[in-house]
Design a protein around this motif. Structure first.
Motif, PDB file in Angstrom:
ATOM      1  N   ARG A 125      -4.894  -6.437   0.397  1.00 39.39           N
ATOM      2  CA  ARG A 125      -3.475  -6.399   0.794  1.00 39.39           C
ATOM      3  C   ARG A 125      -3.212  -7.077   2.136  1.00 39.39           C
ATOM      4  O   ARG A 125      -2.078  -7.422   2.429  1.00 39.39           O
ATOM      5  N   GLY A 148       0.832  -1.202   0.000  1.00 32.72           N
ATOM      6  CA  GLY A 148       0.000   0.000   0.000  1.00 32.72           C
ATOM      7  C   GLY A 148       0.858   1.239   0.000  1.00 32.72           C
ATOM      8  O   GLY A 148       2.071   1.151  -0.180  1.00 32.72           O
ATOM      9  N   PHE A 199      -3.245   2.557  -0.814  1.00 30.34           N
ATOM     10  CA  PHE A 199      -4.105   2.810  -1.965  1.00 30.34           C
ATOM     11  C   PHE A 199      -4.014   4.297  -2.301  1.00 30.34           C
ATOM     12  O   PHE A 199      -3.976   5.144  -1.417  1.00 30.34           O
ATOM     13  N   ASP A 243      -2.880  -1.245  -7.902  1.00 31.35           N
ATOM     14  CA  ASP A 243      -2.292  -0.496  -6.796  1.00 31.35           C
ATOM     15  C   ASP A 243      -2.990   0.843  -6.562  1.00 31.35           C
ATOM     16  O   ASP A 243      -2.931   1.396  -5.464  1.00 31.35           O
ATOM     17  N   GLY A 244      -3.624   1.361  -7.589  1.00 35.61           N
ATOM     18  CA  GLY A 244      -4.322   2.628  -7.479  1.00 35.61           C
ATOM     19  C   GLY A 244      -5.333   2.744  -8.599  1.00 35.61           C
ATOM     20  O   GLY A 244      -5.379   1.907  -9.510  1.00 35.61           O
ATOM     21  N   LEU A 271     -13.290   1.772  -2.292  1.00 32.52           N
ATOM     22  CA  LEU A 271     -12.095   1.252  -2.948  1.00 32.52           C
ATOM     23  C   LEU A 271     -10.925   1.154  -1.956  1.00 32.52           C
ATOM     24  O   LEU A 271     -10.160   0.192  -1.989  1.00 32.52           O
ATOM     25  N   LYS A 272     -10.792   2.133  -1.082  1.00 24.70           N
ATOM     26  CA  LYS A 272      -9.740   2.075  -0.072  1.00 24.70           C
ATOM     27  C   LYS A 272      -9.938   0.883   0.856  1.00 24.70           C
ATOM     28  O   LYS A 272      -8.987   0.144   1.172  1.00 24.70           O
ATOM     29  N   HIS A 328      -9.131  -2.317  -1.034  1.00 24.21           N
ATOM     30  CA  HIS A 328      -7.680  -2.429  -1.193  1.00 24.21           C
ATOM     31  C   HIS A 328      -7.033  -2.946   0.085  1.00 24.21           C
ATOM     32  O   HIS A 328      -6.141  -3.818   0.049  1.00 24.21           O
ATOM     33  N   VAL A 376      -9.382  -3.285  -8.347  1.00 21.61           N
ATOM     34  CA  VAL A 376      -8.704  -3.282  -7.049  1.00 21.61           C
ATOM     35  C   VAL A 376      -8.656  -4.697  -6.484  1.00 21.61           C
ATOM     36  O   VAL A 376      -7.632  -5.142  -5.943  1.00 21.61           O
ATOM     37  N   ILE A 382      -6.205   9.453   2.003  1.00 18.79           N
ATOM     38  CA  ILE A 382      -5.804   8.801   0.753  1.00 18.79           C
ATOM     39  C   ILE A 382      -4.909   9.749  -0.032  1.00 18.79           C
ATOM     40  O   ILE A 382      -5.295  10.892  -0.290  1.00 18.79           O
ATOM     41  N   SER A 392     -13.947  -0.514 -11.364  1.00 15.80           N
ATOM     42  CA  SER A 392     -12.877  -0.092 -10.455  1.00 15.80           C
ATOM     43  C   SER A 392     -12.771  -1.033  -9.256  1.00 15.80           C
ATOM     44  O   SER A 392     -11.659  -1.349  -8.809  1.00 15.80           O
TER      45      SER A 392
END
Length: 273
Positions: A272, A16, A18, A231-232, A264-265, A268, A226, A49, A222
């Motif tokens: 991870r 990370g 994100f 990665d972004g 999305l965060k 992610h 993810v 973020i 999206s």
């Protein structure tokens, strides 16, 4: 990802964080550009973020000769510098010509190679020689494994601060499709992979004299990207996409993106962990 990538004060690594690349497709005027940048800065702080502000001073790859392209490099870079000075955000823009790289590198934190130009050796090498990070957008006409040769061109300069962006592949006329396997394939090159959520729902030339788009699928794609290891995420946003001068049909309304970015965060973080 073998190595950490440095973009200004932001470090991208395997665990990370994100991060988001977002902003309007093109600089329409200073006021709108600053409005978007200030909102994104607020979002960055609220959601913790990292956000890289993106826009373009010149959109050279337009469907029609009469399509709006932006203010040009001189005025455009002044507005981008004002965004940086006002908000503290990192900044990214497309560069279409080798002659523009030196000027752009004085202001930008990331030079972006447009998808249609991802095989242009001179542009890739010149961007690498600038010494600043380079984002290579995978052309709609390339397989994911072919992006390795574009990476090699930039890396040959000694510049290893490279990341690549998936933005869909041509699928018949006026349509794109995203193969999520491409994210895993491109990550094997050892560099971060970004997913362009809004250009992936574009309908190239679908409007006759302009491109169309299906922004209703941005959220679905999206999240899938993810989950697949991106990665972004890259996305174009605008206060009023329906009146935007460029890529409105595939841009997201600025003040509606917060729930998606938050989701999305969180996704992610789950992937991870």
């Amino acid at each position: 990802m073998r190595n950490a990538i440095k973009i200004g004060r932001l470090t991208i690594h395997e665990t990370g964080p994100f991060f988001l690349i977002a902003g309007p497709c093109v600089i329409e005027n200073e006021a709108t550009t600053l409005e978007v940048a200030r909102y994104l800065k607020k979002l960055s702080v609220e959601l913790d973020i990292p956000i890289i502000f993106k826009t373009s001073y010149d959109k050279a790859n337009r469907t029609s000769l009469t399509s709006f392209r932006g203010p040009g490099i001189e005025k455009g870079l002044k507005i981008i510098q004002k965004v940086k000075d006002t908000t503290g955000l990192l900044a990214l823009s497309d560069v279409h010509q080798t002659d523009d790289v030196k000027k752009a590198a004085l202001v930008l934190d990331v030079i972006q190679i447009p998808a249609f130009l991802c095989r242009q050796s001179d542009l890739l090498v010149t961007a690498g020689l600038s010494g600043i990070p380079v984002n290579i957008k995978k052309g709609q006409f390339l397989s994911p494994w072919e992006i390795g040769m574009a990476i090699e061109k930039v890396a040959s300069t000694g510049n290893k601060n490279i990341f690549v962006t998936e933005r869909g592949s041509s699928f018949g006329y006026n349509n794109l499709v995203v193969d999520m396997r491409s994210i895993a394939i491109m990550k094997n090159f050892g560099f971060p992979v970004i997913f362009d959520a809004t250009h992936s729902v574009q309908l190239p030339g679908g409007g006759g004299t302009c491109s169309g788009g299906q922004r209703e699928f941005v959220s679905t794609l999206s999240m899938a990207a993810v989950a697949a290891g991106a990665d972004g995420v890259f996305m174009e946003v605008h206060p009023d996409p329906d009146s935007a001068l460029c890529d409105g049909p595939n841009s997201l309304p600025l003040h509606e993106i917060r729930p998606l970015i938050k989701k999305l965060k969180e996704l992610h973080g789950i992937i991870r962990s």
